[in-house]
Design a protein around this motif. Sequence first.
Motif, mmCIF file in Angstrom:
data_model
loop_
_atom_site.group_PDB
_atom_site.id
_atom_site.type_symbol
_atom_site.label_atom_id
_atom_site.label_comp_id
_atom_site.label_asym_id
_atom_site.label_seq_id
_atom_site.Cartn_x
_atom_site.Cartn_y
_atom_site.Cartn_z
ATOM 1 N N MET A 376 -39.226 -28.033 -10.366
ATOM 2 C CA MET A 376 -37.910 -28.579 -10.706
ATOM 3 C C MET A 376 -37.365 -29.455 -9.574
ATOM 4 O O MET A 376 -36.705 -30.462 -9.829
ATOM 5 N N ASN A 377 -37.640 -29.082 -8.345
ATOM 6 C CA ASN A 377 -37.190 -29.912 -7.231
ATOM 7 C C ASN A 377 -37.864 -31.282 -7.291
ATOM 8 O O ASN A 377 -37.233 -32.317 -7.049
ATOM 9 N N ILE A 378 -39.145 -31.279 -7.643
ATOM 10 C CA ILE A 378 -39.875 -32.550 -7.750
ATOM 11 C C ILE A 378 -39.320 -33.386 -8.906
ATOM 12 O O ILE A 378 -39.092 -34.592 -8.764
ATOM 13 N N LEU A 379 -39.059 -32.745 -10.033
ATOM 14 C CA LEU A 379 -38.475 -33.495 -11.162
ATOM 15 C C LEU A 379 -37.117 -34.083 -10.780
ATOM 16 O O LEU A 379 -36.803 -35.224 -11.127
ATOM 17 N N ASN A 380 -36.324 -33.301 -10.050
ATOM 18 C CA ASN A 380 -35.030 -33.818 -9.601
ATOM 19 C C ASN A 380 -35.200 -35.032 -8.703
ATOM 20 O O ASN A 380 -34.434 -35.992 -8.786
ATOM 21 N N SER A 401 -29.865 -30.024 -10.569
ATOM 22 C CA SER A 401 -29.667 -29.407 -11.874
ATOM 23 C C SER A 401 -30.957 -29.350 -12.669
ATOM 24 O O SER A 401 -31.915 -30.075 -12.400
ATOM 25 N N GLU A 402 -30.936 -28.467 -13.648
ATOM 26 C CA GLU A 402 -32.069 -28.341 -14.541
ATOM 27 C C GLU A 402 -32.025 -29.459 -15.580
ATOM 28 O O GLU A 402 -32.978 -29.653 -16.309
ATOM 29 N N HIS A 403 -30.889 -30.124 -15.668
ATOM 30 C CA HIS A 403 -30.715 -31.126 -16.725
ATOM 31 C C HIS A 403 -30.337 -32.482 -16.148
ATOM 32 O O HIS A 403 -29.578 -33.222 -16.746
ATOM 33 N N SER A 404 -30.888 -32.808 -14.988
ATOM 34 C CA SER A 404 -30.562 -34.090 -14.362
ATOM 35 C C SER A 404 -30.972 -35.261 -15.237
ATOM 36 O O SER A 404 -30.441 -36.355 -15.111
ATOM 37 N N SER A 405 -31.949 -35.043 -16.116
ATOM 38 C CA SER A 405 -32.436 -36.136 -16.955
ATOM 39 C C SER A 405 -31.309 -36.740 -17.787
ATOM 40 O O SER A 405 -31.373 -37.895 -18.168
ATOM 41 N N SER A 406 -30.261 -35.960 -18.034
ATOM 42 C CA SER A 406 -29.167 -36.486 -18.851
ATOM 43 C C SER A 406 -28.402 -37.586 -18.131
ATOM 44 O O SER A 406 -27.627 -38.313 -18.737
ATOM 45 N N GLU A 407 -28.639 -37.722 -16.825
ATOM 46 C CA GLU A 407 -27.882 -38.717 -16.060
ATOM 47 C C GLU A 407 -28.559 -40.079 -16.004
ATOM 48 O O GLU A 407 -27.989 -41.029 -15.475
ATOM 49 N N ILE A 408 -29.796 -40.152 -16.523
ATOM 50 C CA ILE A 408 -30.460 -41.457 -16.438
ATOM 51 C C ILE A 408 -30.303 -42.221 -17.751
ATOM 52 O O ILE A 408 -29.995 -41.655 -18.784
#
Lengths: 410, 406
Positions: A376-380, A401-408
């Motif tokens: 998860m750190n790498i995905l972030n 966050s576990e859902h940082s993808s929502s920010e792109i």
Amino acid sequence: MNICFYFQVHQPYRLRTYSVFDIGQSKNYFDDEKNKEIMLKVAKKCYLPTNKLILDLIKKHKGAFKVAFSISGVALQQFEECAPEVLASFQELAKTGCVEFLSETYYHSLAYLYSKEEFEEQVKLHKKKIKKLFNQDPIIFRHTELIYNNELANYVEKMGYKGILAEGADHVLGWRSPNYVYTPKGTSKIKLLLKNYKLSDDVAFRFGDKSWKEHPLTVEKFATWVEQNEGDSINLFMDYETFGEHQWEHTGIFEFIKHLPEEILKRNIGFKFPSELLIFEPKAELDVHNFMSWADVERDLSAWLGNKIQESAINELYMIEESVKKLKDEKLLEDWRKLTTSDHFYYMCTKWFNDGDVHKYFNPYDSPYDAFITYMNILNDMIIRIKMKQGLKVSPNFKISEHSSSEIRT
Amino acid sequence: MRVLMFGWEFPPFYSGGLGTACYGLTKGLSHHNVKVTFVMPKGPDTVKSDFVKLLVADKAFKNHNFRIKKIDSILTPYLNSQTYNEKFQDYSLMLKKQSTELLYGKNMFEEVYRFSEQAKLIALSEEFDVIHAHDWMTYMAGIKAKKVSGKPLVVHMHATEFDRTGGNGINQYVYDIEKRGMHEADKVCAVSNYTKSMVVQHYGVPPEKVEVVHNAVEFSDRQIYRIEKTDKVVLFLGRITLQKGPEYFVEAAKKVMDRDPNVKFVVVGSGDMEPQMIEHAASLGIANRMLFAGFLTGEDVNKAYQMADIYVMPSVSEPFGITPLEAMKSGTPVIISKQSGVSEVIQNCLKVDFWDVDDIANKILSLLHYETLHQTLKHHGTIEVDKFNWDIPAEKCLRIYNELVR
């Protein structure tokens, strides 16, 4: 009766420990040193001596002994990067004409379950690599970890494959034998080849087990078991690392394989490629609605997708697929693809607390939770790379966050 | 099987880990029909009859398997020379007021000796097959009991002098007794592989003489509290001493707060490093978000576990460590030091090297921000702690007794 050997060769790009504090620093995600070390170790214990042995056997039996390999793209790439002599030995095997290569996803991924588009691209990449390195055009498909269902068979048939491999799981076969060719439900031409897991696992798992009542397993005993089976072909599917790595040299595994072909051929049993089994008439249609695999006693997807952390991590990964691809940044795309490798999710499996020493042995992490944190750190970090490339502002106090993808941007 | 056991007062009268372990083990043994004569030091300020009554009322025990012998003594398991002297002064004053004769040793070592002499008398009058002594203060008693009775001796290492001091300022006298106890014993029980390796490495005990008997834990139904709070809470609970690694907690807290200011850190416990820790937190500029709650007991401890979002045990050297199990039972995910015995027996937790402050902070932040991780650890952890049961270590002890008696 025939025997069909297929060996799986795969090594993932393992991740380096990536802390929360590394997020935003775009460090290398992969543990190059450890990956090289493992590759060299396995090359020495398994790939090189076993390839040599197989080459000798092929020469000795003049075309009567043959085997199939499925080598993941990431394994091939790592051979090129740090063990060219291993690649050369596979190429030498390819030249004999007694070795068949199968198709799979380049990244040994679960893409089929999350993105058909990515799945097809990875299969294509793998096909290209096999053509380039071994000059073969595979017509048999095997999915990561023998994951299989009707829908997949239909899908790869449309992609042009003539055969597909799967586990001969009891819960699917019932009273039927894995030693025949089947037709996957809903398909017209593609044929289904099933692993005879009893005989495969006698070699792959039980061979060196002194508490097993059949220990020691001799070639005579094994050949007799083969003889006692009915059907067209006994499909012995296993990890190639069985030889010298899962079963250490001192168990006598190399001696076993060295003398097996002679013992088998003596009894008028032949060796066949998976593609050569396509001539057999299918025994029946097989209906496999739910996914099955060759992993653990469950033979399902639970080793990779059996708990919430695994699901959360893989969902987040595929959430950013589109954004990654739109950026047309090769390095980013390759990093992302290396993260699709199924092993990363396998390491997060919490089942191994109860059974499966197998999981423990192959897990570079102390615990599945550590695997999740690093992933998860790498995905972030990757999401921050994406944001920067998209021209979005990244605050120095960005949220983890576990859902940082929502920010792109999608 | 009859056992003469030298141990420590049970909870709720005494709430340290050693008393809890003695209680659990004795209870487990009673389930295996082992008759235990339990000898323990008993100070003048403890309520005399209630303890035995409580045991009689405790349905967990098969009472005919269990008897208590008390030796009047002011020993408690976590004393050192200095704290003993303080305690001794208090009692002298108290007893002078009651004009009772002073019978305790002038210093801790004299008191340990006096206790062992009393133990010898008990050993002469009791019938038993095996002697079992818990931690160094009772080893002399065990050795003497063995001498007068000729029966085999088992000593149980719950903590070594190296754990207590972190390897600095080892008390030679304590070390010598530990060493002598283990060498004169017929078998040594260690509460973890970690402790076993300490014993082998630092005391020269042959590894085949040491048997690992992991502690267990059993829970009674606990009250559930509704706690309202705005910030996430990270908890440290334990003695504030070198052994427990409080400074690593404070330093990790600083790193976490630099990244996420909306977190509170709570330290529950007291100890000689407390002033130093308060000062350290202040000098790092995190005093406003770091609460020192002092020593808590009973339900307050339970509340603290339930209030916390994460429990951290950064012990420098922890022979076993029961507190993470308590926290897990309360549904609080734990981060524990790999230098602990408990890390050998639980899986659904996060493990760190106590000195790796970056990793501790990394794991705190991950638990705070990856909610699925928090949920999964909470879920699996709650289930995992329920598998512990004192019958298992008791069975192991019984097997050891049987081998020695044969």
